[in-house]
Design an enzyme around this catalytic site. Structure first.
Site, PDB file in Angstrom:
ATOM      1  N   CYS A  79       0.838  -1.199   0.000  1.00  0.00           N
ATOM      2  CA  CYS A  79       0.000   0.000   0.000  1.00  0.00           C
ATOM      3  C   CYS A  79       0.877   1.255   0.000  1.00  0.00           C
ATOM      4  O   CYS A  79       1.582   1.511  -0.962  1.00  0.00           O
ATOM      5  CB  CYS A  79      -0.977  -0.040   1.165  1.00  0.00           C
ATOM      6  SG  CYS A  79      -2.344   1.157   0.982  1.00  0.00           S
ATOM      7  N   HIS A 185      -3.900  -4.575  -0.187  1.00  0.00           N
ATOM      8  CA  HIS A 185      -3.491  -5.201   1.071  1.00  0.00           C
ATOM      9  C   HIS A 185      -3.584  -6.720   0.923  1.00  0.00           C
ATOM     10  O   HIS A 185      -4.677  -7.284   1.015  1.00  0.00           O
ATOM     11  CB  HIS A 185      -4.390  -4.736   2.222  1.00  0.00           C
ATOM     12  CG  HIS A 185      -4.115  -3.337   2.657  1.00  0.00           C
ATOM     13  ND1 HIS A 185      -3.135  -3.023   3.566  1.00  0.00           N
ATOM     14  CD2 HIS A 185      -4.693  -2.166   2.301  1.00  0.00           C
ATOM     15  CE1 HIS A 185      -3.119  -1.715   3.758  1.00  0.00           C
ATOM     16  NE2 HIS A 185      -4.049  -1.171   3.001  1.00  0.00           N
ATOM     17  N   GLU A 187      -2.755  -8.986   2.979  1.00  0.00           N
ATOM     18  CA  GLU A 187      -3.190  -9.595   4.242  1.00  0.00           C
ATOM     19  C   GLU A 187      -4.701  -9.498   4.444  1.00  0.00           C
ATOM     20  O   GLU A 187      -5.255 -10.158   5.322  1.00  0.00           O
ATOM     21  CB  GLU A 187      -2.441  -8.957   5.416  1.00  0.00           C
ATOM     22  CG  GLU A 187      -2.912  -7.577   5.836  1.00  0.00           C
ATOM     23  CD  GLU A 187      -2.403  -6.434   4.969  1.00  0.00           C
ATOM     24  OE1 GLU A 187      -2.663  -5.264   5.328  1.00  0.00           O
ATOM     25  OE2 GLU A 187      -1.755  -6.694   3.927  1.00  0.00           O
TER      26      GLU A 187
END
Length: 205
Positions: A79, A185, A187
């Protein structure tokens, strides 16, 4: 050991948890000594470009990051971390980045809702110049989770491995040698994000 750089601008624990779930050894670090000792680096980030660069400068991490990357150590920007890799950002002014990649960070136009938030498609770049691909196994059927108001305009489009589209085509993931970046992102991107993090971890080990 994959070291996640803590400079006060990242969701470190969720990135660390995802990598640990995949079986990779990780640690959260904030010193140049630890950067030098690491096998690979991750630069996460949430927030403003200028604030992030100011923090990296105040912690004396800018030169160690550049020096380790120059020596060939793998680094992944997530990001804001990806955006910091570029030369210049125009987020509320004009600011210098780490200059690991050539290009600028610019804002989405007002013809779309800003920030760009939510799931969006990933589009593999068939013209990408890859040695080993961080985007291996990703197809146009795959989605990732984005939260950002600014995006990269790279000087070399063959360094973009995945595109996405939000009123304008923009880089979702980049790769130049040992420098890797994801605007989304991973994750927070379910199985697709875990696959991409696994790809990075396997490039390191």
């Amino acid at each position: 050991m994959i070291s996640i750089i803590d400079y006060g601008a990242g969701n470190l624990k969720s990135v660390q948890h995802a990598l640990s779930t995949l079986g990779f050894k990780t640690e959260i670090i904030s010193s140049k000594e630890k950067i030098n000792e690491s096998d690979a680096l991750i630069l996460p980030g949430v927030g403003a470009f200028q604030d992030a660069m100011d923090q990296l400068v105040s912690l004396d991490l800018v030169d160690p990051i550049r020096e380790n990357v120059k020596k060939g150590k793998p680094i992944l920007g997530i990001c804001l971390g990806l955006q910091l890799f570029f030369e210049t950002s125009y987020e509320n002014g004009k600011w210098a980045g780490l200059s690991l990649l050539e290009g600028e960070i610019v804002r989405f136009q007002d013809d779309v809702k800003v920030p760009h938030m939510g799931w969006n498609t990933l589009i593999p770049n068939p013209n990408a110049n890859l040695e080993k691909g961080i985007s291996a196994g990703i197809s146009e059927k795959d989605y990732a989770y984005f939260v950002h108001s600014y995006y990269a305009e790279p000087k070399k489009q063959d360094e973009v491995v995945l595109w996405s589209d939000y009123g304008v085509r923009f880089p979702a993931a980049v790769q130049k040698g040992n420098v890797y970046g994801m605007q989304f992102h991973p994750e927070k991107s379910s199985e697709v994000g875990m696959k991409l993090l696994k790809n990075f971890g396997e490039l390191v080990t």
